[in-house]
Motif scaffolding. Structure first.
Motif, PDB file in Angstrom:
ATOM      1  N   THR A 194      -6.800   3.667  -1.556  1.00  0.00           N
ATOM      2  CA  THR A 194      -6.415   2.712  -2.598  1.00  0.00           C
ATOM      3  C   THR A 194      -4.950   2.323  -2.418  1.00  0.00           C
ATOM      4  OG1 THR A 194      -5.715   4.482  -4.075  1.00  0.00           O
ATOM      5  CG2 THR A 194      -8.053   3.802  -4.192  1.00  0.00           C
ATOM      6  N   PRO A 195      -4.500   1.239  -3.065  1.00  0.00           N
ATOM      7  CA  PRO A 195      -3.073   0.886  -2.961  1.00  0.00           C
ATOM      8  C   PRO A 195      -2.150   2.036  -3.332  1.00  0.00           C
ATOM      9  CG  PRO A 195      -4.292  -0.929  -3.920  1.00  0.00           C
ATOM     10  CD  PRO A 195      -5.263   0.212  -3.794  1.00  0.00           C
ATOM     11  N   GLU A 196      -2.520   2.790  -4.345  1.00  0.00           N
ATOM     12  CA  GLU A 196      -1.673   3.912  -4.780  1.00  0.00           C
ATOM     13  C   GLU A 196      -1.578   4.980  -3.696  1.00  0.00           C
ATOM     14  OE1 GLU A 196      -2.788   1.438  -7.988  1.00  0.00           O
ATOM     15  OE2 GLU A 196      -4.100   2.515  -6.590  1.00  0.00           O
ATOM     16  N   SER A 225       7.608  -8.551   4.823  1.00  0.00           N
ATOM     17  CA  SER A 225       8.919  -7.904   4.879  1.00  0.00           C
ATOM     18  C   SER A 225       9.354  -7.436   3.490  1.00  0.00           C
ATOM     19  CB  SER A 225       9.962  -8.849   5.477  1.00  0.00           C
ATOM     20  OG  SER A 225      10.194  -9.961   4.651  1.00  0.00           O
ATOM     21  N   SER A 226       8.947  -8.141   2.448  1.00  0.00           N
ATOM     22  CA  SER A 226       9.326  -7.737   1.088  1.00  0.00           C
ATOM     23  C   SER A 226       8.660  -6.422   0.687  1.00  0.00           C
ATOM     24  CB  SER A 226       8.971  -8.843   0.087  1.00  0.00           C
ATOM     25  OG  SER A 226       9.693 -10.023   0.352  1.00  0.00           O
ATOM     26  N   VAL A 227       7.366  -6.295   0.982  1.00  0.00           N
ATOM     27  CA  VAL A 227       6.656  -5.060   0.651  1.00  0.00           C
ATOM     28  C   VAL A 227       7.177  -3.906   1.506  1.00  0.00           C
ATOM     29  CG1 VAL A 227       4.405  -3.901   0.667  1.00  0.00           C
ATOM     30  CG2 VAL A 227       4.599  -6.246  -0.197  1.00  0.00           C
ATOM     31  N   ALA A 228       7.429  -4.163   2.788  1.00  0.00           N
ATOM     32  CA  ALA A 228       7.987  -3.116   3.650  1.00  0.00           C
ATOM     33  C   ALA A 228       9.340  -2.654   3.128  1.00  0.00           C
ATOM     34  CB  ALA A 228       8.117  -3.630   5.081  1.00  0.00           C
ATOM     35  N   ARG A 234      11.953   2.673  -1.883  1.00  0.00           N
ATOM     36  CA  ARG A 234      11.405   3.772  -2.675  1.00  0.00           C
ATOM     37  C   ARG A 234      11.534   5.092  -1.923  1.00  0.00           C
ATOM     38  NH1 ARG A 234       5.800   3.604  -6.101  1.00  0.00           N
ATOM     39  NH2 ARG A 234       7.041   1.978  -7.114  1.00  0.00           N
ATOM     40  N   ALA A 235      11.455   5.036  -0.590  1.00  0.00           N
ATOM     41  CA  ALA A 235      11.507   6.252   0.213  1.00  0.00           C
ATOM     42  C   ALA A 235      12.917   6.779   0.402  1.00  0.00           C
ATOM     43  CB  ALA A 235      10.866   6.007   1.575  1.00  0.00           C
ATOM     44  N   ALA A 375       0.805  -3.247  -6.680  1.00  0.00           N
ATOM     45  CA  ALA A 375       0.933  -1.896  -7.205  1.00  0.00           C
ATOM     46  C   ALA A 375       2.399  -1.465  -7.309  1.00  0.00           C
ATOM     47  CB  ALA A 375       0.162  -0.916  -6.313  1.00  0.00           C
ATOM     48  N   LEU A 376       3.256  -2.032  -6.447  1.00  0.00           N
ATOM     49  CA  LEU A 376       4.689  -1.740  -6.505  1.00  0.00           C
ATOM     50  C   LEU A 376       5.400  -2.523  -7.611  1.00  0.00           C
ATOM     51  CD1 LEU A 376       5.531  -1.726  -2.686  1.00  0.00           C
ATOM     52  CD2 LEU A 376       5.729   0.240  -4.225  1.00  0.00           C
TER      53      LEU A 376
END
Length: 517
Positions: A194-196, A225-228, A234-235, A375-376
């Motif tokens: 899942t996305p999570e 690139s935005s999601v990456a 977040r990491a 999800a983000l």
């Protein structure tokens, strides 16, 4: 590790579609070259194997073959087209050339109840020149068509199956259900991809890879690139610096839109680099598409290396590479299919790269990337933004790329997207309902005679491209209303100096690609 399926690629251009369909079932899978080492496949602890189609005949010298360790594993196996044939060949059945090739829609009938296929008749898509003449010992014929006496076969006790048709393509309406029956029903894989779970695993991988070191992220303003970038932030948090390179190959207003998006939602500080002159100098006189992509890939990296030196020691670079980029570029780890085109961030990377790449989306499809973005909590306008190739307008400006031609293209593209937006054809709801997934203008180095203001003109041609697609691996041209096309054409020839003719691209993918170069 989530439950997983290993897919063996025997050279099919559409092996990745199998992977995408399995992911649609919320089951993790990976695509491997058919001759990948056993340890590589065992690393994902597969619950079963799917064998893809391919261009070979099993009786050809040196034809790809199913590895012995798969047959010895005792795990379920599903062979598709060539995959069915190599399974048959390996187990002592007989494969031979068909008297006539079967390509296109066909109707099969289930002749024996089984866990894989629904009962009755179903429409499927065939593409093969060989067929099963005799099934291996222990196998029964499960379905047949007029041209394929063994359209499907199975050894139910051993959980081994083969289908001559392609369940992964949309032309087989019940294909997803067939894959569900195998992946979930026969293999017992749990649908927990899942996305999570993707976010959790991606963040953990990025954090482990980067450690406590600094990271650059390459941003373009597009969804990939935005999601990456959001995952990397977040990491690693403050270890991350986002760099946006204005290479002079952007759409109208793009630089301002990217700055606004980062200031509003994405977190890390943004460094904007004006490198338009650098890229245009490197592209001067170049017209061959692959050469353009390689030049842009190398220039892109060199600009980032320069920025990294200014910031101090930054060993890692985040890229928004996604799975279709890898497949179409025939990257080293997925090299069984023919190269279609080199994506600047995959096959276009230079030798001697000083960065270590972090690519959290490398094996995700576009729809999965968007689901992760949602999800983000990223804005819908960013998630559903029009896709834009890494090399930018350079691969939409056919022929030599110059500042003047880019400006012509920019204006024509803005007119087209403006009119589509006014017609409500570029919003999220329309796209989710199967509407336009991508639309843009292309500038062709084709001059033609025209007449404007009672005077002769001799200008270039603008081509319009709009497609509908779910996965960007196959696509169909959008049937736009004539009235809309008329408005776009009229505006372009009246508002864009240097264009006196507008054409519309009515080619699907395949045989064309979505982009022109």
């Amino acid at each position: 590790m989530p439950d997983a399926i290993a897919i063996l690629d025997f050279g099919s251009q559409y092996a990745q579609l199998i992977a995408r369909r399995v992911r649609e079932l919320h089951v993790y899978c990976e695509l491997f070259p058919w001759d990948a080492p056993q340890a590589q496949m065992d690393a994902i602890q597969p619950k079963g194997y799917i064998l893809s189609g391919g261009p070979n005949s099993v009786y050809d010298a040196g034809a790809p073959a199913i590895p012995n360790f798969i047959l010895e594993s005792g795990l379920p196996v599903l062979g598709i087209c060539y995959g069915m044939q190599t399974l048959t060949h390996a187990l002592g059945g007989r494969v031979a050339a068909s008297q006539e090739r079967e390509y296109g829609p066909a109707e099969i009938e289930t002749v024996l109840p089984n866990p894989l296929l629904p009962s009755g008749r179903q429409r499927v898509w065939m593409s093969h020149g060989d067929r099963i003449e005799s099934a291996p010992a222990g196998f029964q014929i499960l379905a047949a068509s007029p041209n394929s006496p063994a359209a499907a076969m199975g050894d139910v006790a051993a959980r081994r199956y083969g289908v001559q048709f392609h369940p992964e393509v949309h032309h087989t309406p019940g294909g997803l259900e067939v894959l569900r029956n195998f992946v979930v029903g026969i293999c017992g894989a749990q649908p927990d991809w899942t996305p999570e779970s993707i976010i959790t695993q991606a963040v953990e991988r990025v954090r482990t890879q980067a450690g406590g070191q600094r990271v650059l992220t390459a941003v373009s303003g597009g969804v990939d690139s935005s999601v990456a970038t959001a995952l990397a932030h977040r990491a690693v948090g403050e270890q991350l610096t986002a760099v946006f390179v204005d290479n002079g190959l952007l759409r109208m207003g793009e630089r301002e839109q990217v700055r606004a998006a980062f200031e509003g939602t994405l977190g890390p500080r943004l460094v904007v680099v004006d490198a338009a002159d650098t890229f245009l100098r490197a592209l001067r006189g170049v017209t061959e598409p692959e050469a353009k992509r390689r030049i842009i890939g190398e220039t892109f990296i060199r600009v980032f290396e320069h920025e990294a030196r200014k910031l101090g020691e930054v060993p890692f670079l985040v890229q928004g590479t996604i799975y279709p980029d890898v497949v179409e570029s025939s990257a080293p780890d997925r090299n069984k299919a023919a190269r279609i085109k080199t994506h600047h961030n995959v096959g276009g990377l230079p030798e001697g790269l000083t960065f270590r790449l972090i690519e959290p989306l490398r094996y995700l499809f576009k729809d999965e990337v968007r689901a992760v973005g949602q999800a983000l909590g990223l804005p819908a306008g960013l998630i559903w933004r029009q896709p834009f190739p890494g090399p930018g307008l350079a691969v939409r400006c056919l022929g030599e790329v110059t500042a003047e031609r880019l400006e012509i293209l920019r204006q024509a593209d803005a007119v087209f997207t403006d009119e589509l937006g006014r017609a409500g054809m570029l919003n999220q709801k329309e796209r989710e309902a199967g509407g336009i997934a991508q639309a843009f203008a292309v500038l062709l180095p084709v001059y033609s005679v025209g007449v404007m203001g009672d005077q002769r003109t001799y200008h270039e041609t603008a081509a319009l491209r709009a497609v509908t697609t779910e996965d960007f691996m196959t696509a169909d041209w959008a049937r736009l209303p004539y009235e809309l096309l008329a408005r776009v054409s009229s505006r372009i020839v009246n508002e864009v100096k240097g264009v006196n003719r507008v054409v519309y691209d009515v080619t699907s993918k395949p045989p064309a690609t979505i982009e022109w170069e």
